[in-house]
Design a protein around this motif. Structure first.
Motif, PDB file in Angstrom:
ATOM      1  N   ASP A 182       0.891  -1.073  -0.002  1.00 17.83           N
ATOM      2  CA  ASP A 182       0.170  -0.061  -0.031  1.00 17.83           C
ATOM      3  C   ASP A 182       0.642   1.258  -0.217  1.00 17.83           C
ATOM      4  O   ASP A 182       0.488   2.443   0.303  1.00 17.83           O
ATOM      5  N   THR A 183       2.142   1.188  -0.436  1.00 20.74           N
ATOM      6  CA  THR A 183       3.076   2.248  -0.528  1.00 20.74           C
ATOM      7  C   THR A 183       2.454   3.275  -1.403  1.00 20.74           C
ATOM      8  O   THR A 183       1.745   2.661  -2.425  1.00 20.74           O
ATOM      9  N   ARG A 184       2.951   4.640  -1.334  1.00 21.56           N
ATOM     10  CA  ARG A 184       2.544   5.552  -2.383  1.00 21.56           C
ATOM     11  C   ARG A 184       3.268   5.277  -3.813  1.00 21.56           C
ATOM     12  O   ARG A 184       4.369   4.902  -3.793  1.00 21.56           O
ATOM     13  N   VAL A 185       2.537   5.500  -4.699  1.00 20.37           N
ATOM     14  CA  VAL A 185       3.065   5.131  -6.122  1.00 20.37           C
ATOM     15  C   VAL A 185       3.139   6.280  -7.131  1.00 20.37           C
ATOM     16  O   VAL A 185       2.086   7.195  -7.082  1.00 20.37           O
ATOM     17  N   ILE A 186       4.147   6.481  -7.453  1.00 16.96           N
ATOM     18  CA  ILE A 186       4.422   7.537  -8.717  1.00 16.96           C
ATOM     19  C   ILE A 186       4.613   6.765 -10.081  1.00 16.96           C
ATOM     20  O   ILE A 186       5.451   5.888 -10.096  1.00 16.96           O
ATOM     21  N   VAL A 187       4.091   7.470 -11.151  1.00 18.79           N
ATOM     22  CA  VAL A 187       4.151   6.698 -12.475  1.00 18.79           C
ATOM     23  C   VAL A 187       4.532   7.697 -13.526  1.00 18.79           C
ATOM     24  O   VAL A 187       4.056   8.994 -13.376  1.00 18.79           O
ATOM     25  N   VAL A 188       5.541   7.354 -14.094  1.00 17.51           N
ATOM     26  CA  VAL A 188       6.173   8.220 -15.186  1.00 17.51           C
ATOM     27  C   VAL A 188       5.973   7.583 -16.498  1.00 17.51           C
ATOM     28  O   VAL A 188       6.257   6.164 -16.743  1.00 17.51           O
ATOM     29  N   ASP A 189       5.564   8.363 -17.438  1.00 22.09           N
ATOM     30  CA  ASP A 189       5.612   7.799 -19.087  1.00 22.09           C
ATOM     31  C   ASP A 189       5.601   9.324 -19.991  1.00 22.09           C
ATOM     32  O   ASP A 189       5.382  10.308 -19.218  1.00 22.09           O
ATOM     33  N   SER A 190       6.011   9.025 -20.807  1.00 23.09           N
ATOM     34  CA  SER A 190       6.269  10.231 -22.058  1.00 23.09           C
ATOM     35  C   SER A 190       4.963  10.317 -22.690  1.00 23.09           C
ATOM     36  O   SER A 190       5.395  11.307 -23.685  1.00 23.09           O
ATOM     37  N   ASP A 191       3.946   9.464 -22.635  1.00 20.11           N
ATOM     38  CA  ASP A 191       2.966   9.675 -23.551  1.00 20.11           C
ATOM     39  C   ASP A 191       1.522  10.031 -22.519  1.00 20.11           C
ATOM     40  O   ASP A 191       1.218   9.006 -21.853  1.00 20.11           O
ATOM     41  N   ALA A 192       0.822  11.013 -22.608  1.00 21.55           N
ATOM     42  CA  ALA A 192      -0.005  11.417 -21.927  1.00 21.55           C
ATOM     43  C   ALA A 192      -1.313  10.343 -22.120  1.00 21.55           C
ATOM     44  O   ALA A 192      -2.027  10.105 -20.984  1.00 21.55           O
ATOM     45  N   ARG A 193      -1.463   9.447 -23.061  1.00 18.75           N
ATOM     46  CA  ARG A 193      -2.483   8.868 -23.176  1.00 18.75           C
ATOM     47  C   ARG A 193      -2.264   7.465 -22.168  1.00 18.75           C
ATOM     48  O   ARG A 193      -3.142   6.894 -21.811  1.00 18.75           O
ATOM     49  N   LYS A 194      -0.992   7.185 -22.062  1.00 15.90           N
ATOM     50  CA  LYS A 194      -0.660   6.026 -21.236  1.00 15.90           C
ATOM     51  C   LYS A 194      -0.953   6.453 -19.755  1.00 15.90           C
ATOM     52  O   LYS A 194      -1.356   5.506 -18.875  1.00 15.90           O
ATOM     53  N   LEU A 195      -0.552   7.586 -19.384  1.00 12.90           N
ATOM     54  CA  LEU A 195      -0.686   8.365 -18.227  1.00 12.90           C
ATOM     55  C   LEU A 195      -2.330   8.245 -17.617  1.00 12.90           C
ATOM     56  O   LEU A 195      -2.811   7.793 -16.595  1.00 12.90           O
ATOM     57  N   GLU A 196      -2.993   8.450 -18.962  1.00 11.32           N
ATOM     58  CA  GLU A 196      -4.583   8.526 -18.751  1.00 11.32           C
ATOM     59  C   GLU A 196      -5.142   7.256 -18.338  1.00 11.32           C
ATOM     60  O   GLU A 196      -5.776   7.010 -17.242  1.00 11.32           O
ATOM     61  N   ALA A 197      -4.432   6.159 -19.127  1.00 11.99           N
ATOM     62  CA  ALA A 197      -4.906   4.691 -18.866  1.00 11.99           C
ATOM     63  C   ALA A 197      -4.229   4.418 -17.309  1.00 11.99           C
ATOM     64  O   ALA A 197      -5.201   3.753 -16.704  1.00 11.99           O
TER      65      ALA A 197
END
Ligand code: NAD
Ligand code: ZN
Length: 362
Positions: free
Chosen positions: A200-215
């Protein structure tokens, strides 16, 4: 049978009509119901991995011979079994564990055939699921999927298993430790689907494509960072109050993302490189002991891990990965779209129109 085959590295796949195999010994012949298209298939089609600094390592040298039918994320329906194959019956729909080894070495002996140096992995060193038929050497590599849909179940054989195995290497984590996931493609989204089963740790997500971040946002409440805006590192520093994160899983594995991941580590942290985009990471040696950090890789996962993962998925109420299906003759078009970044989640080939559920027993 019809197979989309790699006949020359760096060239488009060719749709070939070839003679279907007769299962011998313990072999099982399946009709392919669904086959996920993994980014690794692009590396295989290219014929090399990029080692950075203009150097490459070639799949031909690693023993990958052509022509080869790609596809290692397979769900199939059993068509025929060899004379000594027990535990598989015609009509059953099964997920294939593809990371098969020589069966004789130390790794195979300890149940880690995915790490075998003489791999017989399906879709890499033997023919895979970009075909209406797949031959599996033994019924023990077939897993029940219950009422999971084939186009969803297939990607647990690689994307799901790889993400799960990588996450198991860095968990447990405390809630405020922090986990950075780089890349929200097929593997990264699988990790986000599964991460709350493990921490349950806090999660940061990185991607270079906004559509992948939306998903990615559809799978949970994460901090999202667009890597294309150049300030990703500063944003991670701000989010972690300059402390960094305890764990990073890099599902891209380029020089750039590995540097971002390494640079984001807190003291005593672990960077797991999974992605094979290629490049180099240069690390000052004193930093390893002084920060007490670990850099490691993770390659797919074991048969027992896949069994465990499928049991979790079958028991849970997990949100399925976005999966778009395509006919077999679109295999090259799907690879082209995956390369251009056009696929969100997983593209899945449906080589046959076999129904998802097995026919009722007489
Ligand atoms: P994918 O194409 O579905 O996803 C890749 C994601 O990375 C995309 O969302 C893309 O936008 C993102 N991305 C690309 N460059 C980026 C950058 N510089 N910064 C941030 N995000 C970036 O691919 P996939 O199927 O998830 O596979 C990912 C990688 O993992 C591939 O290299 C594949 O070969 C490898 N892989 C490794 C294993 C293993 O066992 N280690 C298993 C399967 C796949
Ligand atoms: Zn894969």
């Amino acid at each position: 049978m019809q197979s989309a085959q790699l006949t020359e590295f760096g060239k488009p796949l060719v749709l070939n009509e070839i003679r279907g195999p007769e299962p011998q010994g313990r072999e099982v012949l399946l009709e392919t119901v669904a086959c996920g298209v993994c980014h690794s298939d692009l590396h295989m089609a290219d014929g090399y991995y990029d080692l950075g600094g203009g150097r490459r390592t070639y799949l031909k040298a690693a023993g990958m011979s052509l022509p080869r039918t790609l596809g290692h994320e397979v769900v199939g329906r059993v068509l025929a079994v060899g004379p000594t194959a027990e535990g598989a019956e015609a009509g059953e729909v099964r997920l294939v564990y593809p990371w098969i080894g020589c069966g004789e070495c130390k790794e195979c002996g300890r149940g880690a055939s995915h790490l075998c140096g003489r791999s017989r992995a399906i879709g890499v060193f033997t023919d895979g699921g970009y075909s209406d038929h797949v031959l599996v050497p033994d019924p023990r590599f077939l897993l029940e999927i219950g009422d999971l849909r084939p186009e969803i179940a297939c990607s647990y054989a690689c994307a799901g298993l790889t993400a799960f195995s990588a996450l198991r290497k860095i968990t447990p984590l405390d809630p405020d430790d922090g986990l950075l996931i780089i890349g929200a493609g097929g593997l990264g989204l699988m990790a986000l689907q599964l991460v709350r089963e493990l921490t349950d740790t806090r999660v940061i997500v990185v991607d270079s494509d906004a559509r992948k971040l939306e998903a990615a946002a559809r799978f949970g409440n994460w901090s999202l960072i667009d890597a294309s805006n150049r300030s990703a590192f500063a944003q991670i520093r701000t989010l972690t109050r300059r402390a960094g994160v305890a764990a990073v899983v890099d599902f891209v594995g380029s020089g750039e993302t590995a540097r971002l991941g390494y640079g984001s580590l807190a003291r005593n942290g672990t960077l797991v490189v999974v992605g094979l985009y290629g490049g180099q990471l240069v690390v000052p040696t004193p930093a390893l002991p002084l920060k007490n950090v670990t850099i490691r890789g993770s390659y797919t996962g074991s048969l027992s891990e896949l069994r465990y993962l499928v049991s979790i998925v079958r028991a849970g109420q997990l949100r399925p990965l976005p999966a778009k299906t395509f006919p077999l003759d679109s295999a090259q078009e799907v690879l082209d779209r995956l390369r251009s970044g056009d696929i969100v989640g997983r593209a899945v080939l449906r080589p046959t129109s076999t129904p998802a559920t097995p026919p009722a027993k007489q």
